[in-house]
Motif scaffolding. Structure first.
Motif, PDB file in Angstrom:
ATOM      1  N   GLN A  10       0.818  -1.210   0.000  1.00 35.89           N
ATOM      2  CA  GLN A  10       0.000   0.000   0.000  1.00 35.89           C
ATOM      3  C   GLN A  10       0.854   1.264   0.000  1.00 35.89           C
ATOM      4  O   GLN A  10       0.443   2.300  -0.493  1.00 35.89           O
ATOM      5  CB  GLN A  10      -0.935  -0.011   1.216  1.00 35.89           C
ATOM      6  N   GLU A  11       2.053   1.137   0.562  1.00 36.62           N
ATOM      7  CA  GLU A  11       2.930   2.312   0.609  1.00 36.62           C
ATOM      8  C   GLU A  11       3.931   2.319  -0.543  1.00 36.62           C
ATOM      9  O   GLU A  11       4.786   3.194  -0.630  1.00 36.62           O
ATOM     10  CB  GLU A  11       3.705   2.321   1.933  1.00 36.62           C
ATOM     11  N   SER A  12       3.814   1.339  -1.412  1.00 33.95           N
ATOM     12  CA  SER A  12       4.848   1.127  -2.427  1.00 33.95           C
ATOM     13  C   SER A  12       4.962   2.295  -3.408  1.00 33.95           C
ATOM     14  O   SER A  12       3.987   2.688  -4.045  1.00 33.95           O
ATOM     15  CB  SER A  12       4.501  -0.144  -3.201  1.00 33.95           C
ATOM     16  N   PRO A  13       6.156   2.880  -3.546  1.00 36.20           N
ATOM     17  CA  PRO A  13       6.336   3.941  -4.541  1.00 36.20           C
ATOM     18  C   PRO A  13       6.198   3.395  -5.966  1.00 36.20           C
ATOM     19  O   PRO A  13       5.797   4.111  -6.874  1.00 36.20           O
ATOM     20  CB  PRO A  13       7.769   4.428  -4.283  1.00 36.20           C
ATOM     21  N   VAL A  14       6.505   2.119  -6.111  1.00 33.30           N
ATOM     22  CA  VAL A  14       6.412   1.508  -7.442  1.00 33.30           C
ATOM     23  C   VAL A  14       4.954   1.463  -7.894  1.00 33.30           C
ATOM     24  O   VAL A  14       4.636   1.742  -9.049  1.00 33.30           O
ATOM     25  CB  VAL A  14       7.040   0.099  -7.428  1.00 33.30           C
ATOM     26  N   TYR A  15       4.071   1.123  -6.959  1.00 29.79           N
ATOM     27  CA  TYR A  15       2.655   1.061  -7.307  1.00 29.79           C
ATOM     28  C   TYR A  15       2.175   2.414  -7.810  1.00 29.79           C
ATOM     29  O   TYR A  15       1.439   2.513  -8.785  1.00 29.79           O
ATOM     30  CB  TYR A  15       1.838   0.621  -6.090  1.00 29.79           C
ATOM     31  N   LYS A  16       2.644   3.473  -7.124  1.00 31.42           N
ATOM     32  CA  LYS A  16       2.220   4.828  -7.527  1.00 31.42           C
ATOM     33  C   LYS A  16       2.730   5.138  -8.929  1.00 31.42           C
ATOM     34  O   LYS A  16       1.964   5.582  -9.793  1.00 31.42           O
ATOM     35  CB  LYS A  16       2.759   5.853  -6.541  1.00 31.42           C
ATOM     36  N   PHE A  17       4.007   4.908  -9.156  1.00 34.60           N
ATOM     37  CA  PHE A  17       4.583   5.242 -10.454  1.00 34.60           C
ATOM     38  C   PHE A  17       3.955   4.427 -11.591  1.00 34.60           C
ATOM     39  O   PHE A  17       3.653   4.948 -12.649  1.00 34.60           O
ATOM     40  CB  PHE A  17       6.098   4.992 -10.461  1.00 34.60           C
ATOM     41  N   VAL A  18       3.751   3.152 -11.339  1.00 37.76           N
ATOM     42  CA  VAL A  18       3.322   2.271 -12.426  1.00 37.76           C
ATOM     43  C   VAL A  18       1.823   2.344 -12.644  1.00 37.76           C
ATOM     44  O   VAL A  18       1.345   2.528 -13.759  1.00 37.76           O
ATOM     45  CB  VAL A  18       3.747   0.819 -12.134  1.00 37.76           C
ATOM     46  N   LYS A  19       1.082   2.192 -11.557  1.00 37.84           N
ATOM     47  CA  LYS A  19      -0.351   2.000 -11.719  1.00 37.84           C
ATOM     48  C   LYS A  19      -1.136   3.300 -11.529  1.00 37.84           C
ATOM     49  O   LYS A  19      -1.998   3.618 -12.329  1.00 37.84           O
ATOM     50  CB  LYS A  19      -0.802   0.936 -10.724  1.00 37.84           C
ATOM     51  N   GLU A  20      -0.822   4.043 -10.472  1.00 39.69           N
ATOM     52  CA  GLU A  20      -1.620   5.237 -10.196  1.00 39.69           C
ATOM     53  C   GLU A  20      -1.314   6.343 -11.185  1.00 39.69           C
ATOM     54  O   GLU A  20      -2.211   6.933 -11.780  1.00 39.69           O
ATOM     55  CB  GLU A  20      -1.332   5.727  -8.780  1.00 39.69           C
TER      56      GLU A  20
END
Lengths: 496, 274
Positions: free
Chosen positions: A325-335
């Motif tokens: 949930q805190e992953s910076p990767v998730y933000k960059f890739v998906k969000e």
């Protein structure tokens, strides 16, 4: 739904300064043993360039990765019919020369040379044969466009450009380059794992790190041929193959891998992604242009209660979900959709994503002054020196829209921040740009935060490995509780 | 499944009986190993008649001779060499599994038969061979006709001069004059019924030749002697020639298929620019 967790990465190329600190950190820790001198688990390439090993992206030469044939997914390098006639020698592998012959220098000569008319020199010496050699190439021979008429012009990604574009790209004063650091992508659908006849490669269940079991490896080198990124290497001393291990001993103890930790430009981000493993095969069969979206679709929202429930059912630890949930990767890739996979058309679904670089800010002079800000600090991308097709060939399987989207967003965020901090741009213009770039002010602030002023903890969100819980699967710690430090390392022969 | 068990059972039975026969009695041993070349009171075959053998040489010499004829022959023993010359230079064979004890028992057995007045005389009628027999024999020899009991064809180990091309096998002796050497139809037929050499016993005791096959083979061998074809030196040359040719073809095909196996990527790229 079969949810798994993967430690994934983002490299922000707009921040990379090409200093090779990552490569050196990695080399010092892992690959300065005999037989590994030529390996660069982490290397930094200059683009346009042929990279390491030479032209690794040219799969007509190396036949790495997957292809869809007759509706099924196959390895390009080792079908059953191909592996038998090539069992002792796979012709589609890099030769030593395509990597480079590792060398050292004969430093002793500087001290021991007999008196003479000339200064003694330290001649280069092969680290493989021990003979003196003439150095013809190195792992970074084309660094900063050196030898560009040869190396840069042979970049396989340039094939998508027209002749005119190519000429423009290499015209004096238009020359352009950027850096492209590479490590193992720890793919979702790794070709190396699939190709191994000994079953020595595996993808770790808990964090998706791809490893080679040194006990089981028999040196067939199928993985070397199969990996389209050429990130498995054959150790010519031990006769086994090796690859980037994402510094798992560090990751398990909560530290970022060495190359991440040492990165001067702080371009690297590490975090957990949750994905649906059931979809891999179906998605990998889609057409080239659909792949980027398909991979994003496989990556699941870690806030979705259903995903959380299914993840727990699959044995994923609560702390891993929290990290996701805190992953910076998730933000960059998906969000934010700002990070793109390299060469996804190889269909291995790499889990290392790149934020494409803004190339480069063209400064034109008018009457001895810089052109006015009214025309914008940044030019139109289609007039950028590096054609958008080139970046798209690298990062989005040729889909220019995806790359354009990222660049537009990056530029909007910059313009917005300039309006905030410098104030020489009207906020209304900035907001309009943000809107056009599919970005809100909150998102722009978040992007700015993570890009420019992020702390170590923001950039590396490493889930606790919980090795102490893992050991409970093998033995009962309570059984040893009363030993209080006493016990036998080896059980006595009479039994215990 | 079933048939493989059955085969296994049959093989086991054959193995056991063959073993029993081999160790049973001196008489059995004589039947298997000696009879192809010798008679007791029936006259000379390939080897001498064994009637009253102990009057010709003492027992100790005979036991040594039976146990290891090659050694006695090699020692330059005059009598042994005389036998060798008399037998068309076909050397006495060391029987498989022979020991001093068995040799002594054999001599007892021969003495017993001698005292009974020798073996009952078998009147030998030389068979008449037809041309069909000859061609059939050739087929048996070359393997184009299978032996009934699955014995391997002669050609896998032996050759005769008349075989064209690469010739036959070179593991065993050349059989061109075997008809003469092994005592014409009488000696040869006994030999073929149960070939006694160490190499042939294990094969042919399990897969014996039948009556008709033996006659065909004898017809073929007799014809070989009559035709008297010269040894084909060409077949040896052919063998080498085909070998070299085959090697060249093999390597050229290999080279063609894997033509670019040593082609690197960087070097040709660099060469292209200079």
């Amino acid at each position: 739904m079969n949810i798994r967790s993967q430690i994934s990465m983002v490299f922000h190329l707009d921040k990379c300064i090409g200093c090779h600190t990552c490569s050196v950190a990695c080399k010092n820790i892992w690959t300065d043993r005999k037989g590994t001198e030529y390996m660069w688990w982490n290397n930094v390439e200059t683009k346009p360039g042929t990279g390491f090993p030479t032209k690794w992206e040219d799969q007509t030469k190396y036949r790495g990765g997957w292809e869809v044939r007759n509706g099924s997914l196959r390895l390009k390098s080792t079908g059953k019919a191909r592996i038998i006639p090539n069992i002792f020698h796979n012709p589609h592998m890099p030769t030593m020369d395509d990597y480079y012959e590792p060398w050292t220098y004969d430093y002793q000569n500087l001290f021991n040379a007999p008196p003479g008319d000339d200064q003694p020199t330290a001649m280069p010496k092969s680290m493989v044969t021990g003979e003196y050699i003439d150095i013809e190439a190195g792992p970074n021979w084309d660094d900063d466009l050196s030898g560009s008429p040869l190396y840069a012009e042979n970049d396989p990604n340039l094939n998508v450009l027209s002749e005119e574009q190519k000429q423009q790209l290499f015209a004096i004063e238009r020359l352009v380059m950027f850096y492209f650091p590479r490590i193992c992508n720890h793919c979702l659908n790794p070709a190396c794992v699939a190709s191994c006849p000994s079953g020595a490669l595996y993808k770790r269940g808990e964090d998706g790190i791809v490893l080679i079991d040194q006990e089981r490896c028999r040196g067939w080198r199928s993985c070397v041929a199969a990996c389209p990124y050429k990130k498995t290497y054959y150790n010519w001393t031990t006769g086994k193959s090796e690859k980037c291990i994402l510094c798992f001993p560090r990751v398990e103890t909560g530290q970022a891998p060495a190359c991440f930790h040492s990165c001067v430009g702080r371009i690297r981000y590490l975090g957990v992604l949750l994905y649906d493993a059931d979809k891999i095969e179906e998605m990998a069969k889609l057409s080239d242009k659909e792949l980027v979206n398909a991979q994003r679709e496989m990556i699941l929202n870690p806030f979705d209660p259903e995903v959380i429930a299914k993840a727990k059912e699959n044995g994923i630890h609560e702390h891993t979900i929290q990290a996701a949930q805190e992953s910076p990767v998730y933000k960059f890739v998906k969000e934010w959709k700002m990070a793109l996979p390299p060469h996804i058309e190889y269909r291995t679904f790499p889990m290392l994503f790149y934020v494409p670089p803004m190339l480069p800010v063209i400064s034109t002079m008018k009457d001895g002054m810089r052109k006015s800000m009214a025309e914008g600090i940044f030019p139109d991308f289609d007039q950028a020196r590096a054609p958008i097709e080139f970046l798209s060939s690298l990062f989005s399987a040729g889909d220019g829209e995806k790359t354009r989207y990222v660049l537009k967003k990056q530029m909007a965020v910059r313009t917005y921040r300039r309006a905030v901090t410098v104030g020489d741009i009207d906020m209304k213009v900035a907001e309009k740009m943000l809107q056009a770039a599919d970005c809100t002010i909150e998102e722009a602030e978040a992007i700015y935060n993570l890009t420019s002023i992020a702390t170590l903890e923001d950039r590396f969100v490493i889930p606790p490995a919980h090795r102490e819980e893992a050991i409970e699967m093998m033995e009962d710690p309570l059984e040893y509780k009363q030993h209080a430090g006493f016990g036998f390392k080896e059980r006595p022969a009479r039994g215990l | 499944m079933n048939s493989s068990y059955k085969n296994l059972l049959i093989a086991l039975i054959i193995f056991l009986t063959a073993n029993l026969m081999a160790v049973d009695t001196a008489e059995n041993f004589y039947q298997i190993n000696c009879k192809a070349c010798h008679t007791i009171g029936g006259g000379r075959l390939i080897g001498p008649d064994l009637m009253d053998v102990e009057t010709r040489k003492d027992r100790e010499w005979l036991i040594n001779w039976i146990e290891d004829p090659a050694a006695v022959l090699a020692s330059g023993d005059a009598y042994a060499n005389k036998i060798f010359e008399e037998s068309n230079k076909v050397p006495m064979i060391k029987s498989p599994g022979i020991t001093k004890e068995i040799a002594a028992e054999l001599l007892d057995y021969i003495a017993k038969i001698t005292s009974e007045g020798g073996e009952k005389e078998v009147v030998w009628e030389a068979p008449k061979f037809t041309t069909e027999d000859i061609s059939k024999g050739r087929s048996y020899f070359s393997g184009s006709l299978k032996f009934e009991n699955d014995a391997p064809p002669c050609v896998s180990c032996h050759t005769v001069n008349s075989i064209p091309g690469l010739g036959g096998g070179r593991l065993g002796v050349n059989l061109t004059d075997v008809y003469q050497r092994l005592g014409e139809s009488r000696g040869l037929s006994i030999w073929l019924k149960a070939p006694p050499t160490a190499t042939m016993v294990p094969i042919f005791s399990k897969h014996p030749l039948n009556e008709q096959e033996i006659i065909s083979l004898m017809a073929f061998f007799k014809n070989e002697v009559e035709v008297q074809s010269r040894p084909q030196f060409a077949s040896v040359a052919n063998f080498i020639l085909y070998g070299i040719l085959g090697t060249i073809i093999f390597f050229s095909v290999f080279g063609a298929i894997w033509a670019n196996r040593f082609k690197a990527v960087r070097r040709p790229m660099v060469k292209g620019i200079r």
